[in-house]
Design a protein around this motif. Structure first.
Motif, PDB file in Angstrom:
ATOM      1  N   ARG A 169      23.630  43.232 108.683  1.00  9.02           N
ATOM      2  CA  ARG A 169      22.623  42.945 109.713  1.00  9.02           C
ATOM      3  C   ARG A 169      21.552  44.031 109.793  1.00  9.02           C
ATOM      4  N   ARG A 170      21.950  45.278 109.720  1.00  6.22           N
ATOM      5  CA  ARG A 170      20.991  46.385 109.842  1.00  6.22           C
ATOM      6  C   ARG A 170      19.958  46.330 108.717  1.00  6.22           C
ATOM      7  N   HIS A 171      20.393  46.006 107.510  1.00  9.69           N
ATOM      8  CA  HIS A 171      19.473  45.937 106.379  1.00  9.69           C
ATOM      9  C   HIS A 171      18.525  44.740 106.512  1.00  9.69           C
ATOM     10  N   ILE A 172      19.050  43.637 107.029  1.00 12.72           N
ATOM     11  CA  ILE A 172      18.204  42.459 107.237  1.00 12.72           C
ATOM     12  C   ILE A 172      17.133  42.761 108.275  1.00 12.72           C
ATOM     13  N   ARG A 173      17.504  43.437 109.339  1.00 13.07           N
ATOM     14  CA  ARG A 173      16.534  43.757 110.397  1.00 13.07           C
ATOM     15  C   ARG A 173      15.458  44.718 109.871  1.00 13.07           C
ATOM     16  N   ALA A 174      15.862  45.660 109.057  1.00 16.79           N
ATOM     17  CA  ALA A 174      14.886  46.576 108.484  1.00 16.79           C
ATOM     18  C   ALA A 174      13.928  45.833 107.560  1.00 16.79           C
ATOM     19  N   ALA A 175      14.466  44.877 106.782  1.00 19.26           N
ATOM     20  CA  ALA A 175      13.610  44.104 105.878  1.00 19.26           C
ATOM     21  C   ALA A 175      12.592  43.277 106.654  1.00 19.26           C
ATOM     22  N   LEU A 176      12.950  42.811 107.844  1.00 17.10           N
ATOM     23  CA  LEU A 176      12.026  42.039 108.672  1.00 17.10           C
ATOM     24  C   LEU A 176      10.920  42.893 109.278  1.00 17.10           C
ATOM     25  N   GLY A 177      11.136  44.214 109.326  1.00 21.16           N
ATOM     26  CA  GLY A 177      10.151  45.105 109.917  1.00 21.16           C
ATOM     27  C   GLY A 177      10.458  45.496 111.348  1.00 21.16           C
ATOM     28  N   LEU A 178      11.687  45.254 111.792  1.00 16.18           N
ATOM     29  CA  LEU A 178      12.084  45.659 113.144  1.00 16.18           C
ATOM     30  C   LEU A 178      12.351  47.163 113.177  1.00 16.18           C
ATOM     31  N   ARG A 179      11.810  47.824 114.192  1.00 14.16           N
ATOM     32  CA  ARG A 179      12.018  49.269 114.342  1.00 14.16           C
ATOM     33  C   ARG A 179      13.269  49.532 115.166  1.00 14.16           C
ATOM     34  N   ARG A 180      13.739  50.746 115.081  1.00 12.91           N
ATOM     35  CA  ARG A 180      14.920  51.147 115.836  1.00 12.91           C
ATOM     36  C   ARG A 180      14.681  50.911 117.333  1.00 12.91           C
ATOM     37  N   GLY A 181      15.631  50.242 117.956  1.00 10.85           N
ATOM     38  CA  GLY A 181      15.540  49.972 119.386  1.00 10.85           C
ATOM     39  C   GLY A 181      14.863  48.658 119.735  1.00 10.85           C
ATOM     40  N   GLN A 182      14.146  48.059 118.817  1.00 10.18           N
ATOM     41  CA  GLN A 182      13.512  46.770 119.106  1.00 10.18           C
ATOM     42  C   GLN A 182      14.553  45.654 119.114  1.00 10.18           C
ATOM     43  N   VAL A 219      21.284  36.029 111.656  1.00 10.28           N
ATOM     44  CA  VAL A 219      22.075  37.265 111.584  1.00 10.28           C
ATOM     45  C   VAL A 219      21.374  38.396 112.327  1.00 10.28           C
ATOM     46  N   ALA A 220      20.044  38.439 112.271  1.00  9.39           N
ATOM     47  CA  ALA A 220      19.285  39.555 112.836  1.00  9.39           C
ATOM     48  C   ALA A 220      19.044  39.438 114.333  1.00  9.39           C
ATOM     49  N   ALA A 221      19.180  38.256 114.923  1.00 11.85           N
ATOM     50  CA  ALA A 221      18.741  38.014 116.299  1.00 11.85           C
ATOM     51  C   ALA A 221      19.612  38.726 117.328  1.00 11.85           C
ATOM     52  N   ASP A 222      18.969  39.128 118.434  1.00 11.33           N
ATOM     53  CA  ASP A 222      19.673  39.682 119.599  1.00 11.33           C
ATOM     54  C   ASP A 222      19.876  38.638 120.682  1.00 11.33           C
ATOM     55  N   TRP A 223      18.980  37.659 120.762  1.00 11.19           N
ATOM     56  CA  TRP A 223      19.127  36.469 121.599  1.00 11.19           C
ATOM     57  C   TRP A 223      18.605  35.277 120.804  1.00 11.19           C
ATOM     58  N   VAL A 224      19.124  34.104 121.111  1.00  8.08           N
ATOM     59  CA  VAL A 224      18.624  32.870 120.517  1.00  8.08           C
ATOM     60  C   VAL A 224      18.304  31.892 121.637  1.00  8.08           C
ATOM     61  N   LEU A 256      26.990  39.165 108.010  1.00 12.02           N
ATOM     62  CA  LEU A 256      26.996  39.909 109.276  1.00 12.02           C
ATOM     63  C   LEU A 256      27.077  41.428 109.086  1.00 12.02           C
ATOM     64  N   PRO A 257      27.867  41.945 108.153  1.00  6.54           N
ATOM     65  CA  PRO A 257      27.905  43.404 107.965  1.00  6.54           C
ATOM     66  C   PRO A 257      26.590  43.997 107.458  1.00  6.54           C
TER      67      PRO A 257
END
Length: 423
Positions: free
Chosen positions: A204-217, A296-301, A201-202
């Motif tokens: 999460r930001r790195h996992i989201r970046a690895a997935l290709g999610l941009r800031r705010g997405q 870990v990366a999700a905002d909704w499931v 969980l700590p």
């Protein structure tokens, strides 16, 4: 010590160099007196589970691990979950003819034919689902909690596992109701997936970046288990709505399909069924990617009664249920409790409104209470499982603290490197 006659006609003695190979072959081994461990993989899901526990045996030169794929309706993807095993892979019938110092499996089918102390592991988030009402392997048997009834644990009047690993002490009561004769072999060890998600969980930001999610997405994870009660047969209606009702610049959607769907229908067919949505930017998570990073990366499931939905209670993502076949779920389980807490997805209301509602009514305390029912040994699976395996092997544990590996960073699902940092 009494030997066991193998299919080749040689006699194998437990714990000896030839306990799982012939004497002729043993003379060529570099390490000839290893304890022999057999990892039994029925399906891709079971194989993923075994990889967590087998990591606790790494680097011990006293132990040799071999693998076999057991008969199962969904074993088409089993090999995909295995490491590069080379000569450590045994054909099933050959494994049946040998003796091992420890057998590890996350399923029950066929394991009574193997020789050696069996450690049975769960293959999901606890034991939430009920057994199938019409199981041709055990016709006429009453429904029990999947994995904890006699049909899973007893053959020929004897309890098959030497040790039955459970994630939570609550499951001892379930086992006592459905198969009391297995109580002496039950061991509460915790849950590796629970521990690895929580530890990630700590990051999460790195996992989201690895997935290709941009800031705010925002990432919307759509998860489906397998079977007629799953959300998979609703994806043809749900995915077009996600594409038309949500701003593609603000929302990204990833679909996580249970490996049994891939195995049962084939990779090409699954991609073909979902191709209209995939062509428009929805990401289908490949079965070889470690799905826990997506949780870990999700905002909704958006999920169903599968384990992925239940593990999502470990995060801060609100959960919406696309479907929930209550008749197939143990009413006393944490999965059933989640169905009483998480809002149900409506086909008639706008999706942005429903996502906002789920966020507004989200109560962290409710989700945390359900998450606590997944494991009663948080953070201690590695310690407990290693201790149990080494006891069954008759070996002292290595002189260092056991640790589960961190979740790997996922591959990129959207964009290209350098598109921006995820938030």
């Amino acid at each position: 010590m009494t030997g066991v006659r193998t299919k080749s006609g040689t006699t194998a003695v437990p714990g000896s160099a030839d306990s799982s190979i012939s004497p002729g072959a043993a003379q060529w081994l570099t390490l000839r007196h290893c304890k022999q461990v057999l990892a039994v993989v029925h399906t891709e899901v079971y194989g993923q589970r075994l990889r967590d526990v087998l990591s606790l045996l790494e680097s011990d030169l006293r132990i040799q691990v071999r693998f076999t794929v057991a008969p199962h309706a969904f074993n088409a993807g089993a090999r995909r979950s295995l490491p590069a095993v080379g000569g450590a892979m045994l054909p099933w019938e050959e494994a049946v003819g040998r003796r091992f110092d420890l057998v590890i499996a996350a399923g029950s089918q066929g394991v009574d034919r193997l020789t050696g102390p069996l450690l049975r592991l769960p293959h999901g988030a606890g034991h939430n689902k009920l057994s199938r009402p019409h199981d041709d392997r055990d016709p006429g048997a009453p429904r029990t909690v999947g994995g904890l009834g006699r049909r899973y644990l007893v053959r020929g009047g004897r309890v098959v596992p030497r040790a039955l690993a459970l994630a939570h002490r609550e499951e001892l009561g379930v086992l006592r109701r459905h198969c009391p004769e297995a109580m002496p072999v039950a061991q509460v060890v915790g849950d590796a997936t629970y521990d690895r998600i929580r530890a990630a969980l700590p990051t999460r930001r790195h996992i989201r970046a690895a997935l290709g999610l941009r800031r705010g997405q925002r990432l919307l994870l759509v998860s489906s288990t397998w079977g007629s009660g799953s959300s998979f047969d609703r994806l043809d209606a749900l995915l077009p709505r996600l594409l038309t009702e949500l701003d593609p610049e603000q929302y990204r959607t990833a679909v996580l399909v249970h490996p049994n769907v891939w195995s049962g229908h084939g990779d090409w067919q699954v991609r073909s069924w979902l191709s209209p949505a995939l062509d428009r930017g929805v990401a289908l998570v490949p079965p070889e990617l470690d799905w826990r990073s997506l949780v870990v990366a999700a905002d909704w499931v958006i999920g169903d009664h599968g384990s992925v939905t239940l593990y999502s209670t470990l995060t801060n993502a609100p959960i919406l249920l696309a479907c929930f076949p209550a008749d197939d779920v143990d009413p006393s389980s944490p999965g059933a409790e989640l169905a009483r807490v998480a809002p149900a997805l409506s086909p008639s209301r706008p999706l942005p409104e429903q996502l906002a509602y789920a966020r507004a009514v989200y109560r962290a305390a409710d989700y945390a209470r359900i998450a606590r029912r997944i494991s009663s040994e948080p953070g201690r699976f590695g310690r407990n499982a290693r201790r149990l395996m080494y006891r069954l092997l008759g070996l002292g544990e290595p002189a260092y603290e056991p640790a589960l590996s961190p979740l790997p960073l996922p591959g990129r699902l959207w964009g290209s490197p350098g598109d921006g940092v995820a938030g």
